[in-house]
Motif scaffolding. Structure first.
Motif, PDB file in Angstrom:
ATOM      1  N   UNK A   1     -10.452 -11.322 -11.035  1.00  0.00           N
ATOM      2  CA  UNK A   1     -10.654 -11.021  -9.628  1.00  0.00           C
ATOM      3  C   UNK A   1      -9.614 -10.023  -9.151  1.00  0.00           C
ATOM      4  N   UNK A   2      -8.358 -10.205  -9.551  1.00  0.00           N
ATOM      5  CA  UNK A   2      -7.290  -9.282  -9.160  1.00  0.00           C
ATOM      6  C   UNK A   2      -7.541  -7.889  -9.698  1.00  0.00           C
ATOM      7  N   UNK A   3      -8.008  -7.789 -10.929  1.00  0.00           N
ATOM      8  CA  UNK A   3      -8.316  -6.503 -11.528  1.00  0.00           C
ATOM      9  C   UNK A   3      -9.469  -5.846 -10.795  1.00  0.00           C
ATOM     10  N   UNK A   4     -10.502  -6.619 -10.521  1.00  0.00           N
ATOM     11  CA  UNK A   4     -11.665  -6.083  -9.801  1.00  0.00           C
ATOM     12  C   UNK A   4     -11.233  -5.573  -8.431  1.00  0.00           C
ATOM     13  N   UNK A   5     -10.408  -6.329  -7.751  1.00  0.00           N
ATOM     14  CA  UNK A   5      -9.934  -5.927  -6.433  1.00  0.00           C
ATOM     15  C   UNK A   5      -9.103  -4.646  -6.525  1.00  0.00           C
ATOM     16  N   UNK A   6      -8.255  -4.543  -7.544  1.00  0.00           N
ATOM     17  CA  UNK A   6      -7.432  -3.350  -7.718  1.00  0.00           C
ATOM     18  C   UNK A   6      -8.299  -2.132  -8.030  1.00  0.00           C
ATOM     19  N   UNK A   7      -9.283  -2.316  -8.884  1.00  0.00           N
ATOM     20  CA  UNK A   7     -10.190  -1.219  -9.221  1.00  0.00           C
ATOM     21  C   UNK A   7     -10.951  -0.792  -7.978  1.00  0.00           C
ATOM     22  N   UNK A   8     -11.416  -1.760  -7.219  1.00  0.00           N
ATOM     23  CA  UNK A   8     -12.160  -1.487  -6.000  1.00  0.00           C
ATOM     24  C   UNK A   8     -11.306  -0.684  -5.014  1.00  0.00           C
ATOM     25  N   UNK A   9     -10.085  -1.119  -4.803  1.00  0.00           N
ATOM     26  CA  UNK A   9      -9.190  -0.428  -3.879  1.00  0.00           C
ATOM     27  C   UNK A   9      -8.906   0.987  -4.366  1.00  0.00           C
ATOM     28  N   UNK A  10      -8.619   1.123  -5.646  1.00  0.00           N
ATOM     29  CA  UNK A  10      -8.338   2.444  -6.203  1.00  0.00           C
ATOM     30  C   UNK A  10      -9.542   3.363  -6.074  1.00  0.00           C
ATOM     31  N   UNK A  11     -10.721   2.812  -6.274  1.00  0.00           N
ATOM     32  CA  UNK A  11     -11.953   3.601  -6.177  1.00  0.00           C
ATOM     33  C   UNK A  11     -12.081   4.239  -4.806  1.00  0.00           C
TER      34      UNK A  11
ATOM     35  N   UNK B   1     -19.583  -3.421  -1.476  1.00  0.00           N
ATOM     36  CA  UNK B   1     -19.290  -3.205  -2.891  1.00  0.00           C
ATOM     37  C   UNK B   1     -18.180  -4.090  -3.437  1.00  0.00           C
ATOM     38  N   UNK B   2     -17.565  -4.909  -2.603  1.00  0.00           N
ATOM     39  CA  UNK B   2     -16.391  -5.654  -3.057  1.00  0.00           C
ATOM     40  C   UNK B   2     -16.680  -6.602  -4.218  1.00  0.00           C
TER      41      UNK B   2
END
Length: 165
Positions: free
Chosen positions: A9-19, A49-50
């Motif tokens: 979840x943390x990785x997904x959130x980080x990828x999402x934010x970076x995107x 998209x979160x």
């Protein structure tokens, strides 16, 4: 939440934010008013998209970037000529469709949708050309499709073209 799910979840959130930071940075050259529109579009998409997988993020990023650029570029200053203003707004609209179709070609797997994306690119380019010609604008020079541009040759070898008899 299990320990193995938490890092995902943390990785997904980080990828999402970076995107979305990347998408916003790509539009940083826009005016302040246009930038706020791009930020607004990114925020709307962010809510939806979160929960997307990190594998889908490049596709979603390309689409958010295409939509934001389209909306910003459609924000014209009226010229007093309805026909020119129509073309000035429709060209970015059609280019947005082209950019989104190119994202499908880059990331999509469904052959039927990929063929449709190719058709969208061709028809939208034809309509852009027709609209520009209708108002007397010159067409831009021809360029190869993005997937037909040869990779840069980093070797020091020289390529010699030989003309067939």
């Amino acid at each position: 939440m299990s320990p193995t799910f938490r890092p995902l979840f943390g990785t997904r959130s980080a990828v999402f934010t970076a995107t979305f930071l990347v998408a916003a940075a790509l539009l940083a050259a826009c005016s302040e008013k246009s930038q706020s529109l791009a930020d607004y579009i990114a925020a709307i998409c962010a809510a939806h998209f979160r929960d997307a997988s990190s594998a889908e993020m490049p596709f979603l990023t390309d689409n958010v970037t295409a939509m934001s650029k389209m909306m910003v570029d459609m924000g014209i200053t009226p010229s007093g000529d309805v026909d020119r203003d129509f073309v000035a707004m429709m060209v970015p609209h059609h280019q947005g469709a082209i950019d989104m179709a190119q994202a499908e070609l880059r990331y999509g797997h469904n052959d039927q949708l990929r063929r449709m994306a190719q058709e969208i690119i061709v028809t939208q380019q034809q309509e852009i050309a027709a609209m520009r010609l209708a108002i007397g604008e010159p067409l831009p020079p021809s360029a190869p499709a993005p997937d037909q541009i040869p990779a840069a040759d980093t070797s020091s070898q020289t390529t010699h073209l030989v003309k067939e008899p």
